[in-house]
Motif scaffolding. Structure first.
Motif, PDB file in Angstrom:
ATOM      1  N   LEU A   1       0.830  -1.211   0.000  1.00 17.10           N
ATOM      2  CA  LEU A   1       0.000   0.000   0.000  1.00 17.10           C
ATOM      3  C   LEU A   1       0.863   1.259   0.000  1.00 17.10           C
ATOM      4  O   LEU A   1       0.577   2.213  -0.733  1.00 17.10           O
ATOM      5  CB  LEU A   1      -0.912   0.007   1.228  1.00 17.10           C
ATOM      6  CG  LEU A   1      -2.226  -0.762   1.147  1.00 17.10           C
ATOM      7  CD1 LEU A   1      -3.014  -0.582   2.440  1.00 17.10           C
ATOM      8  CD2 LEU A   1      -3.064  -0.305  -0.034  1.00 17.10           C
TER       9      LEU A   1
ATOM     10  N   ALA B   1       0.958   4.019  -2.900  1.00 17.80           N
ATOM     11  CA  ALA B   1       0.676   5.426  -2.615  1.00 17.80           C
ATOM     12  C   ALA B   1       1.782   6.324  -3.173  1.00 17.80           C
ATOM     13  O   ALA B   1       1.506   7.363  -3.797  1.00 17.80           O
ATOM     14  CB  ALA B   1       0.530   5.629  -1.111  1.00 17.80           C
TER      15      ALA B   1
ATOM     16  N   TRP C   1      -9.657   5.980  -3.493  1.00 21.76           N
ATOM     17  CA  TRP C   1      -9.617   4.532  -3.308  1.00 21.76           C
ATOM     18  C   TRP C   1      -9.886   4.131  -1.868  1.00 21.76           C
ATOM     19  O   TRP C   1      -9.713   4.910  -0.939  1.00 21.76           O
ATOM     20  CB  TRP C   1      -8.286   3.946  -3.782  1.00 21.76           C
ATOM     21  CG  TRP C   1      -7.041   4.382  -3.061  1.00 21.76           C
ATOM     22  CD1 TRP C   1      -6.219   5.429  -3.389  1.00 21.76           C
ATOM     23  CD2 TRP C   1      -6.456   3.757  -1.906  1.00 21.76           C
ATOM     24  NE1 TRP C   1      -5.167   5.496  -2.507  1.00 21.76           N
ATOM     25  CE2 TRP C   1      -5.283   4.489  -1.597  1.00 21.76           C
ATOM     26  CE3 TRP C   1      -6.793   2.665  -1.112  1.00 21.76           C
ATOM     27  CZ2 TRP C   1      -4.457   4.163  -0.524  1.00 21.76           C
ATOM     28  CZ3 TRP C   1      -5.979   2.328  -0.037  1.00 21.76           C
ATOM     29  CH2 TRP C   1      -4.820   3.076   0.234  1.00 21.76           C
ATOM     30  N   TRP C   2     -10.331   2.878  -1.700  1.00 23.85           N
ATOM     31  CA  TRP C   2     -10.569   2.313  -0.379  1.00 23.85           C
ATOM     32  C   TRP C   2     -10.386   0.812  -0.438  1.00 23.85           C
ATOM     33  O   TRP C   2     -10.349   0.226  -1.523  1.00 23.85           O
ATOM     34  CB  TRP C   2     -11.959   2.670   0.142  1.00 23.85           C
ATOM     35  CG  TRP C   2     -13.123   2.193  -0.686  1.00 23.85           C
ATOM     36  CD1 TRP C   2     -13.487   2.633  -1.925  1.00 23.85           C
ATOM     37  CD2 TRP C   2     -14.080   1.186  -0.336  1.00 23.85           C
ATOM     38  NE1 TRP C   2     -14.605   1.974  -2.363  1.00 23.85           N
ATOM     39  CE2 TRP C   2     -15.003   1.089  -1.403  1.00 23.85           C
ATOM     40  CE3 TRP C   2     -14.262   0.376   0.784  1.00 23.85           C
ATOM     41  CZ2 TRP C   2     -16.064   0.184  -1.390  1.00 23.85           C
ATOM     42  CZ3 TRP C   2     -15.331  -0.511   0.800  1.00 23.85           C
ATOM     43  CH2 TRP C   2     -16.224  -0.595  -0.283  1.00 23.85           C
TER      44      TRP C   2
ATOM     45  N   LEU D   1      -1.172   7.750   2.733  1.00 23.91           N
ATOM     46  CA  LEU D   1      -2.255   7.067   2.026  1.00 23.91           C
ATOM     47  C   LEU D   1      -3.350   8.062   1.648  1.00 23.91           C
ATOM     48  O   LEU D   1      -3.899   8.006   0.539  1.00 23.91           O
ATOM     49  CB  LEU D   1      -2.822   5.938   2.893  1.00 23.91           C
ATOM     50  CG  LEU D   1      -1.855   4.814   3.264  1.00 23.91           C
ATOM     51  CD1 LEU D   1      -2.566   3.749   4.100  1.00 23.91           C
ATOM     52  CD2 LEU D   1      -1.232   4.181   2.021  1.00 23.91           C
TER      53      LEU D   1
ATOM     54  N   CYS E   1      -6.577   7.778  -0.685  1.00 26.06           N
ATOM     55  CA  CYS E   1      -7.332   6.881   0.182  1.00 26.06           C
ATOM     56  C   CYS E   1      -8.437   7.655   0.891  1.00 26.06           C
ATOM     57  O   CYS E   1      -8.173   8.661   1.560  1.00 26.06           O
ATOM     58  CB  CYS E   1      -6.412   6.226   1.216  1.00 26.06           C
ATOM     59  SG  CYS E   1      -7.267   5.083   2.334  1.00 26.06           S
TER      60      CYS E   1
ATOM     61  N   VAL F   1     -11.019   2.949   4.849  1.00 22.45           N
ATOM     62  CA  VAL F   1     -10.490   1.597   5.044  1.00 22.45           C
ATOM     63  C   VAL F   1     -11.468   0.834   5.934  1.00 22.45           C
ATOM     64  O   VAL F   1     -12.230   1.421   6.707  1.00 22.45           O
ATOM     65  CB  VAL F   1      -9.090   1.590   5.704  1.00 22.45           C
ATOM     66  CG1 VAL F   1      -8.049   2.186   4.781  1.00 22.45           C
ATOM     67  CG2 VAL F   1      -9.111   2.294   7.058  1.00 22.45           C
TER      68      VAL F   1
ATOM     69  N   ILE G   1      -9.536   9.897   6.742  1.00 20.71           N
ATOM     70  CA  ILE G   1      -9.880   8.623   6.096  1.00 20.71           C
ATOM     71  C   ILE G   1     -10.977   7.968   6.933  1.00 20.71           C
ATOM     72  O   ILE G   1     -10.803   7.754   8.138  1.00 20.71           O
ATOM     73  CB  ILE G   1      -8.649   7.703   5.999  1.00 20.71           C
ATOM     74  CG1 ILE G   1      -7.592   8.324   5.085  1.00 20.71           C
ATOM     75  CG2 ILE G   1      -9.046   6.318   5.493  1.00 20.71           C
ATOM     76  CD1 ILE G   1      -6.255   7.580   5.093  1.00 20.71           C
TER      77      ILE G   1
END
Length: 642
Positions: free
Chosen positions: A427, A431, A443-444, A461, A466, A469, A505
């Motif tokens: 990840l 990134a 994104w997730w 991230l 991101c 999550v 996030i």
């Protein structure tokens, strides 16, 4: 050779399930002509039209002919009494949820355009506790989102009308699930398939006839990700065989991989010719080579088919060619979405919670960072199966290449990484590459709440795109987390989730209750931990799952190590996954589960944090032993050190 790939009903309505897109991309990279269709979304849209509602009303009136008004289910009564408004509103509501008619939002939020059935009761229930929840959630300017929420409730009511009044197997995210899930016998499914087709299955048959006419396939391939896709898959196969008995029908997918590993019932092959296990690329391309007469049948990889014993009796044979290995992640190609109606999917808002809605709102391109799980130790997980056990990562540059290809094809920059648990190092590398190459996406994905996710790395991230999550807090008990070999502690999860939240996030936590030897005290303490974490802003959304022992998990394989006794299992001819068990601890999990869900539902809407634990349960429960400042101290220690 033309391969037609389909996802049977039902899956989610906002975005295509990725399996056919993955296989389409792979097959085309190998020179095959592959086309795909999504009968799940098309079936739903066919049912959500004014003419379809006319037919639905006829069925409902016939099925409830002998009922007095006060005997009708609430959703049926509202549908019949407000039918003209349902008929008038259904097609505009669908267009609005497809993003095609945003100006309709102002009419929807007036709450005078769409009829309001039982699904809308949730608004009144929340307002009784905390006032105007719609204004609190959307303010005065959140017109589009507020309308999306109300239109989603309207669609939920109509779906309930179909399930309760017309077709008991129909649900928005599943289709006859109880007929397939962990069912050792094929009898119920077989009898349903041999009986009169339901309203929805008649529409499905018409769609399949259309697909076959359009594509003229040499092979039909069906992916069955969940038990709720199995009935639809067999209906599709049944229709294909009625049109062309010689057309090969192949099945694979997540449900097959987990639940059909002991398949013995030969009747399944009245509908299908071959069933492939685990990752589909190698078994399917080997099967296509067999159809092209490039391979013999005994060279097939992880593939079921009907054979005969020495007495000429049919039996289900599983062939596994160990000499052929799976296709590496680097060589599976980029998913391809053409053939799927990307403009027809619905963006839904099912709950007034920004994280929870991500699953049903928006169109997400799907990608996998790494096959399998890099941890693969959790005692409740299917670690013995290929989809968990075989870890294989693709490089960051290759992933960004695939991301750019998908953006070019779909015009969408939203990505859902569908890993079991995305590896942290991969990840961070991804990134950095996204930032270095100037690729702008949102994104997730799913992760483990590891301590390597420091505030600085969470911010990295976030800078790469991101937005959310999800991960497992599970039992929120250090004793049980250690027993399940989760590899995290409660305080660690609090610190990591807070680091993500502080980087803006969104965080969703998977929760579990009913784990072997879990006591009432531990369950109440777990709820207190969840309350503290949500009050501190560590995560915004969560879901309680009742623990189930599965035959492929360490608990299912070695139950004695976890203090439980598995129930005697019947002779398995069809599906097998969940296994009943006896836990001598004797905790009343059913009662506790209702309270856990009620508390969490309120917490996700920002209310109820000051209520005592007893408030959520039907009877008095144990007082929590957790210190009220445990999470705040854990979180503040990170803030102080950083």
């Amino acid at each position: 050779m033309t391969v037609l790939l389909m996802t049977p009903p039902m899956t989610q309505l906002n975005t295509p399930y990725p399996a056919t897109a993955y296989l389409t991309g792979f097959l085309r990279s190998r020179g095959y002509e592959a086309v795909q269709r999504d009968p799940a979304i098309e079936l739903f849209l066919e049912m959500m039209t004014a003419p379809a509602l006319d037919i639905i009303r006829q069925h409902v009136e016939e099925n409830f002919e002998s009922f007095e008004d006060d005997e009708l289910p609430d959703v049926i009564y509202t549908f019949l009494s407000e039918f003209d408004r349902y008929r008038l509103g259904v097609e505009p509501a669908i267009r609005f949820l497809q993003g095609k008619d945003p100006s309709l939002a102002l009419r929807i939020i007036s709450r005078r355009f769409l009829p309001e059935g039982p699904a809308f009761d949730t608004i009144e229930q929340m307002e009784a506790v905390s006032g105007d929840v719609l204004k609190a959630a959307f303010g005065n300017l959140g017109v589009q989102d507020k309308a999306k929420y109300l239109a989603t409730l309207f669609i939920n009511d109509l779906s309930a009308v179909i399930t309760q009044g017309v077709d008991p197997y129909f649900e928005v995210s599943r289709y006859g699930e109880r007929l397939a899930a962990a069912n050792p016998s094929f009898d119920n499914l077989y009898d349903t398939l041999m009986g009169e087709p339901s309203f929805s299955s008649e529409i499905l048959e018409q769609l399949v006839e259309q697909y076959l006419e359009e594509t003229q396939p040499s092979v039909v391939a069906l992916t069955v990700p969940f038990p709720g896709n199995m009935l639809g898959a067999l209906r599709i196969a049944q229709t294909c065989k009625a049109i062309n008995p010689d057309l090969p029908i192949v099945m694979g997918g997540g449900f097959v991989n987990t639940e059909l590993r002991a398949l013995k019932d030969t009747r399944v092959f009245e509908f299908l010719d071959f069933i492939c296990l685990d990752d589909g690329e190698r078994p399917f391309i080997t099967l296509l080579e067999f159809f092209d007469r490039q391979r013999e049948i005994d060279e097939l990889v992880r593939t079921y088919f009907l054979s005969e014993d020495e007495n000429g009796e049919p039996y289900v044979h599983l062939n596994d060619n160990k000499e052929l290995h799976d296709i590496p992640q680097a060589d599976v190609g980029t998913p391809i979405y053409d053939g799927l109606p990307l403009g027809e999917y619905l963006s839904l808002c099912e709950m007034l919670n920004p994280m929870h809605r991500i699953w049903s709102d928006g169109r997400w391109n799907k990608l996998t960072i790494a096959h399998g799980c890099y941890w693969r130790k959790c005692s409740f997980c299917d670690v013995s199966l290929d989809y968990i056990d075989r870890y294989d990562a693709a490089g960051a540059d290759l992933l960004v290449d695939r991301i750019e290809e998908l953006i070019e094809e779909t015009g969408q920059t939203g990505f859902h990484f569908v890993d079991e648990a995305a590896p942290p190092k991969a990840l961070f590398a991804l990134a950095n590459r996204l930032i270095e190459r100037g690729v702008v996406i949102s994104w997730w994905g799913n992760i483990r709440f590891e301590k390597t996710f420091t505030p600085e790395r969470c911010q990295l991230l976030a800078d790469s795109g991101c937005i959310a999550v999800s991960g497992g807090l599970e039992v929120a008990s250090d004793r049980l987390l250690k027993l399940m070999k989760k590899g995290v502690s409660v305080e660690q999860v609090a610190r990591v989730t807070k680091a993500f939240s502080d980087a803006d996030i969104l965080v969703h936590a998977y929760l579990m209750y009913g784990f072997p030897t879990q006591t009432e005290q531990e369950t109440i303490d777990a709820l207190e931990m969840v309350r503290q974490m949500m009050a501190q802003g560590c995560f915004q959304s969560a879901f309680w799952h009742r623990f189930a022992a599965t035959i492929h998990s360490p608990i299912g394989i070695n139950p004695d190590e976890y203090g439980i006794t598995l129930a005697e299992r019947p002779d398995i001819l069809f599906a097998e996954n969940d296994v009943d068990f006896t836990d001598p601890t004797g905790t009343e999990h059913e009662m506790l589960g209702e309270g856990l869900r009620k508390a969490l539902y309120n917490y996700m809407h920002g209310i109820g944090f000051d209520q005592p634990m007893n408030f959520w349960f039907e009877r008095p429960v144990a007082r929590t032993t957790m210190k009220k400042d445990l999470v705040s101290k854990a979180v503040n220690s990170v803030i102080a050190s950083s």
